[in-house]
Design an enzyme around this catalytic site. Structure first.
Site, short mmCIF file in Angstrom:
data_model
loop_
_atom_site.label_atom_id
_atom_site.label_comp_id
_atom_site.label_asym_id
_atom_site.label_seq_id
_atom_site.Cartn_x
_atom_site.Cartn_y
_atom_site.Cartn_z
N HIS A 101 0.84 -1.19 0.00
CA HIS A 101 0.00 0.00 0.00
C HIS A 101 0.88 1.24 0.00
O HIS A 101 2.08 1.18 0.22
CB HIS A 101 -0.92 0.03 1.24
CG HIS A 101 -0.19 0.16 2.53
ND1 HIS A 101 0.51 -0.88 3.11
CD2 HIS A 101 -0.03 1.22 3.37
CE1 HIS A 101 1.06 -0.49 4.24
NE2 HIS A 101 0.76 0.79 4.42
N ASP A 103 0.61 5.05 1.96
CA ASP A 103 -0.09 5.51 3.16
C ASP A 103 -1.25 6.46 2.85
O ASP A 103 -1.09 7.43 2.10
CB ASP A 103 0.88 6.21 4.12
CG ASP A 103 1.72 5.20 4.90
OD1 ASP A 103 1.32 4.02 4.99
OD2 ASP A 103 2.78 5.60 5.43
N HIS A 260 4.79 0.22 -0.04
CA HIS A 260 5.55 -0.54 0.94
C HIS A 260 4.68 -1.63 1.55
O HIS A 260 3.46 -1.60 1.49
CB HIS A 260 6.12 0.37 2.03
CG HIS A 260 5.10 1.13 2.81
ND1 HIS A 260 4.50 2.28 2.35
CD2 HIS A 260 4.55 0.90 4.04
CE1 HIS A 260 3.64 2.73 3.24
NE2 HIS A 260 3.64 1.90 4.28
N ARG A 275 5.75 6.68 14.05
CA ARG A 275 5.46 7.04 12.66
C ARG A 275 4.88 8.44 12.55
O ARG A 275 4.02 8.83 13.33
CB ARG A 275 4.46 6.05 12.04
CG ARG A 275 4.32 6.21 10.54
CD ARG A 275 3.14 5.43 9.99
NE ARG A 275 1.89 6.19 10.12
CZ ARG A 275 0.75 5.85 9.52
NH1 ARG A 275 0.70 4.76 8.78
NH2 ARG A 275 -0.34 6.57 9.69
#
Length: 287
Positions: A101, A103, A260, A275
């Protein structure tokens, strides 16, 4: 460490390691220029051995843009830092997503990039794979490339946090969020299947399997067949760099030209990451 970057390419597909830079310190303009140029050339940058506070990580990320606060992630963020998500998996909390995917593609302006700092890493497993979506587009035959320039895909937040991702839903419910009702308020968005990078001006395939529901103008069968083809093609080994995490790694990747996959192969061992997402622009295709 000195603030004189050493850039070492880590894969022919994409990715570079940046050494001799301490991101806890103020960087001069020349150092930032080297980092920025490397980011646009390699799409994924790794900074090993970084001992950073959340504020120091935010300072690095903010150099590239405003940080994103995701309402649905607030229960999973660090106290006092709504823009820092805590990704913490262990025996009590299995990994929730094991799909290629980019983000937050289900929002009108998906993140420019993501900054991930490794605080605790498993001894074995927990790698992240990155795919070069420039190469994925360029590696298609000319007729397919031309066809894709006329197509757009519908991305739906409700799908990405839907019932097919049971572990992710379970984590949200533990934090007091009912995914079915919460994400129903987000309208699907449409993005081109090929997007132009605003800096490099290169074209990149833009797909994100958890979010995409269908391709506009195609039948369900045609849409599923084409998306399956593109997804398998984008994961071709020659387009992929595999990052093996060690504690202190900071990795910064460009969501506009990469996909990723966080490999969920380390359960029941612990993995703890901080993150941050950097605000981006609406994807567009320049013909």
């Amino acid at each position: 460490m000195t603030n004189v970057p050493e850039i070492r390419q880590v894969s022919l597909a994409l990715g570079a390691e940046v050494r001799n830079v301490d991101l806890s310190q103020d960087l001069n303009a020349d150092t930032w220029k080297v980092i920025e140029d490397a980011f646009h050339e390699y799409s994924v940058l790794t900074f090993p051995g970084q001992k950073l506070s959340i504020e120091q990580q935010k300072s690095f990320a903010r150099h590239f843009g405003e940080l994103v606060v995701h309402e649905h992630l607030l229960p999973m963020t660090a106290q006092g830092h709504p823009d820092c998500m805590i990704l913490h998996n262990n025996e009590q909390k299995p990994p929730g997503l094991n799909d290629w995917h980019t983000d937050n593609s289900g929002w009108p302006e998906p993140p420019l990039g993501t900054v991930l700092h490794a605080k605790v890493t498993p001894q074995i497993g927990g790698d992240t794979l990155y795919a070069n979506m420039y190469l994925a587009y360029e590696g298609l035959s000319s007729p397919i490339r031309e066809m894709l320039l006329e197509l757009s895909a519908v991305h739906d937040v409700a799908k990405a946090f839907g019932r097919e991702f049971a572990n992710l839903q379970k984590s949200l419910r533990k934090k007091g969020i009912d995914p079915d009702s919460h994400f129903a308020k987000y309208a699907p968005v449409t993005h081109p299947l090929v997007r132009t990078h605003p800096v490099t001006k290169r074209r990149a395939l833009y797909i994100s399997s958890p979010y995409i529901t269908h391709i506009e103008g195609l039948s369900d069968r045609e849409s599923r067949a084409l998306l399956d083809l593109l997804s398998r093609h984008a994961a071709t080994d020659e387009f992929v760099y595999r990052h093996r995490w060690t504690e202190g790694d900071l990795v910064f990747w460009d969501n506009r030209c990469t996909q990723h996959l966080a490999v969920a192969d380390y359960f029941p061992h612990e993995r703890l990451m901080h993150r941050m997402n950097i605000h981006g622009d609406k994807p567009y295709l320049e013909l």
